[in-house]
Structures are given as C-alpha cells and as structure tokens.
Design a protein around this motif. Sequence first.
Motif, mmCIF file in Angstrom:
data_model
loop_
_atom_site.group_PDB
_atom_site.id
_atom_site.type_symbol
_atom_site.label_atom_id
_atom_site.label_comp_id
_atom_site.label_asym_id
_atom_site.label_seq_id
_atom_site.Cartn_x
_atom_site.Cartn_y
_atom_site.Cartn_z
ATOM 1 N N ILE A 100 0.871 -1.181 0.000
ATOM 2 C CA ILE A 100 0.000 0.000 0.000
ATOM 3 C C ILE A 100 0.903 1.224 0.000
ATOM 4 C CG2 ILE A 100 -1.823 1.252 1.206
ATOM 5 C CD1 ILE A 100 -2.718 -1.385 2.413
ATOM 6 N N CYS A 101 1.091 1.797 -1.195
ATOM 7 C CA CYS A 101 1.981 2.950 -1.359
ATOM 8 C C CYS A 101 1.145 4.226 -1.361
ATOM 9 C CB CYS A 101 2.782 2.824 -2.646
ATOM 10 S SG CYS A 101 3.867 1.376 -2.690
ATOM 11 N N GLY A 102 0.808 4.695 -0.158
ATOM 12 C CA GLY A 102 -0.018 5.886 -0.049
ATOM 13 C C GLY A 102 -1.347 5.686 -0.750
ATOM 14 N N LYS A 103 -1.713 6.646 -1.597
ATOM 15 C CA LYS A 103 -2.952 6.548 -2.371
ATOM 16 C C LYS A 103 -2.677 6.253 -3.844
ATOM 17 C CE LYS A 103 -5.536 9.643 0.692
ATOM 18 N NZ LYS A 103 -6.338 10.885 0.794
ATOM 19 N N MET A 104 -1.483 5.752 -4.133
ATOM 20 C CA MET A 104 -1.121 5.456 -5.518
ATOM 21 C C MET A 104 -1.903 4.250 -6.044
ATOM 22 S SD MET A 104 3.028 6.031 -5.565
ATOM 23 C CE MET A 104 3.125 5.734 -7.339
ATOM 24 N N SER A 105 -2.516 4.435 -7.191
ATOM 25 C CA SER A 105 -3.272 3.362 -7.839
ATOM 26 C C SER A 105 -2.422 2.747 -8.948
ATOM 27 C CB SER A 105 -4.564 3.927 -8.429
ATOM 28 O OG SER A 105 -4.270 4.877 -9.446
ATOM 29 N N ARG A 110 1.624 3.391 -13.608
ATOM 30 C CA ARG A 110 1.880 3.395 -15.050
ATOM 31 C C ARG A 110 2.156 4.817 -15.551
ATOM 32 N NH1 ARG A 110 -2.349 -0.556 -14.817
ATOM 33 N NH2 ARG A 110 -3.900 1.060 -15.268
ATOM 34 N N ARG A 111 1.429 5.790 -15.027
ATOM 35 C CA ARG A 111 1.574 7.179 -15.481
ATOM 36 C C ARG A 111 2.936 7.758 -15.105
ATOM 37 N NH1 ARG A 111 0.664 11.876 -12.671
ATOM 38 N NH2 ARG A 111 -0.251 10.689 -10.948
ATOM 39 N N LEU A 112 3.438 7.385 -13.946
ATOM 40 C CA LEU A 112 4.670 7.990 -13.440
ATOM 41 C C LEU A 112 5.934 7.217 -13.796
ATOM 42 C CD1 LEU A 112 3.277 8.952 -9.923
ATOM 43 C CD2 LEU A 112 3.813 10.526 -11.796
ATOM 44 N N ARG A 113 5.781 6.097 -14.447
ATOM 45 C CA ARG A 113 6.951 5.293 -14.805
ATOM 46 C C ARG A 113 7.891 6.086 -15.715
ATOM 47 N NH1 ARG A 113 6.882 -0.939 -17.008
ATOM 48 N NH2 ARG A 113 9.138 -1.252 -16.926
ATOM 49 N N GLY A 114 9.176 6.047 -15.396
ATOM 50 C CA GLY A 114 10.180 6.731 -16.195
ATOM 51 C C GLY A 114 10.424 8.176 -15.785
ATOM 52 N N LYS A 115 9.652 8.673 -14.803
ATOM 53 C CA LYS A 115 9.833 10.048 -14.325
ATOM 54 C C LYS A 115 10.975 10.097 -13.305
ATOM 55 C CE LYS A 115 6.115 11.547 -16.507
ATOM 56 N NZ LYS A 115 6.192 12.504 -17.638
ATOM 57 N N PRO A 116 11.674 11.236 -13.200
ATOM 58 C CA PRO A 116 12.725 11.363 -12.170
ATOM 59 C C PRO A 116 12.115 11.264 -10.772
ATOM 60 C CG PRO A 116 12.288 13.479 -13.236
ATOM 61 C CD PRO A 116 11.558 12.450 -14.033
ATOM 62 N N ALA A 117 12.753 10.481 -9.924
ATOM 63 C CA ALA A 117 12.166 10.222 -8.605
ATOM 64 C C ALA A 117 13.240 9.984 -7.558
ATOM 65 C CB ALA A 117 11.238 9.012 -8.677
ATOM 66 N N THR A 118 12.824 10.139 -6.302
ATOM 67 C CA THR A 118 13.657 9.787 -5.150
ATOM 68 C C THR A 118 12.807 8.998 -4.172
ATOM 69 O OG1 THR A 118 15.031 11.777 -5.363
ATOM 70 C CG2 THR A 118 15.067 10.639 -3.240
ATOM 71 N N ILE A 119 13.318 7.861 -3.773
ATOM 72 C CA ILE A 119 12.621 7.040 -2.781
ATOM 73 C C ILE A 119 13.452 7.022 -1.501
ATOM 74 C CG2 ILE A 119 11.857 4.715 -2.153
ATOM 75 C CD1 ILE A 119 11.142 4.226 -5.035
#
Length: 200
Positions: A100-105, A110-119
């Motif tokens: 359960i990653c927050g409210k991510m569906s 799929r929409r955010l794949r490939g975007k710059p990110a930090t975990i």
Amino acid sequence: MQQENSIKPKSALVRVLSKAVRVYNTPLFAHIFSTLILVYMTTIPALYLSTYTFPQEDKIHAQSGLFIYKKMSKGYAPGIFANGKKYLFSCASRSITRHICGKMSAKDFRRLRGKPATIYWFQQETNLFSSQKRVVEIVINNEVTVTRPSVNRSITIERKSRNFNLWASIIMIIIINLLLCWGYRRINKAENKNNIAENA
C-alpha cells in the motif's frame, strides 16, 4: 553359558516420544516440522511487527533515478532505475501483506513510470535472517506521492495489531496440528480395514 541379552532398556526420552506418537497416532516429526514452519512464517513475523517504529533520520536512506515498479501478487513494489541497475522497495509491512503505497493506484504507477524520482527508505527487519527496504517517502517529478506521516500511521497500526497477529498464528498452529491428527487417523483406519479384508 547363556548369552546375555544385549538389548538395552529404552531411555525415558524414547519412551515419552513413543507415547506421544501413539497418542496422536501420527509421526511426531510431522507435528514438529509443521509447527516450526508455522512459527517461522507467522509467529516470529508477528513478534517483529510488534516492534516496528518509525525510523530515526539517521536510519533513512535515499535512492534517486527514474521511477519504475514491479507487479507483485499483492499490489505494486516501487523502484528506482539508476546506474544501469534496478532497485526495488517495499510498501508492505512484510512479504505476505499487500503493498500500500499511499494513495497510488495502478494507473498512477503506469503514469509515473520513467519520471525522475527519489525514494526514501529504511532497512526493516521482518523475520530471522530476513529484512526489506521499507518505503518512508516517495517523491516523483517533484510530487510527493507517499508521505512520511502516512507511513508513520501505517507502522503504528501494524504495531497495535500485535495481539491479533499472535493469537491468529497460535490458532493456526493448533488447527494444522489437529488436521494432521485427523488425517493420519483416517489413513490408519483405512489401512487397517484393508489389512483385515486381505487376511479374511
């Protein structure tokens, strides 16, 4: 001169084990093995779950790159692609629970794949000799998709569910052992009937 009987009397431990096998009418090894497996898979993780707390700042790590994810049997595991390597993280309290990653569906992943990110993550012990990289915060394309307060709430709820998880694991162990007893007795009865029929 008569040869002395070399058969030694059974030790107390052997007698106790033999009696236990007769009482349950099933191999004692099956009970011990199934109990140990269930303790490892349910009871010990429940004890670890009861000790979970939100990590101190010096225990939190960061991994930056391009956002990726992996479809799991229960939800999606977020990840980072950086320096030619894939780094996966967990939004689940342990391996058998849902991510359960927050409210991510699924659509958000799929929409955010490939975007710059930090975990942001910390090393969470989940069992004996087992741990996972638990998500603390996810920032994708300058958008905070999983917040620290939401993860803190999840960890608090997991810790408070300690008694339920422990009782559930104990009840499961008892039920499995009773089913083993029932199953072996059915098998023995069937074998005895076959032997009687063959000898008749």
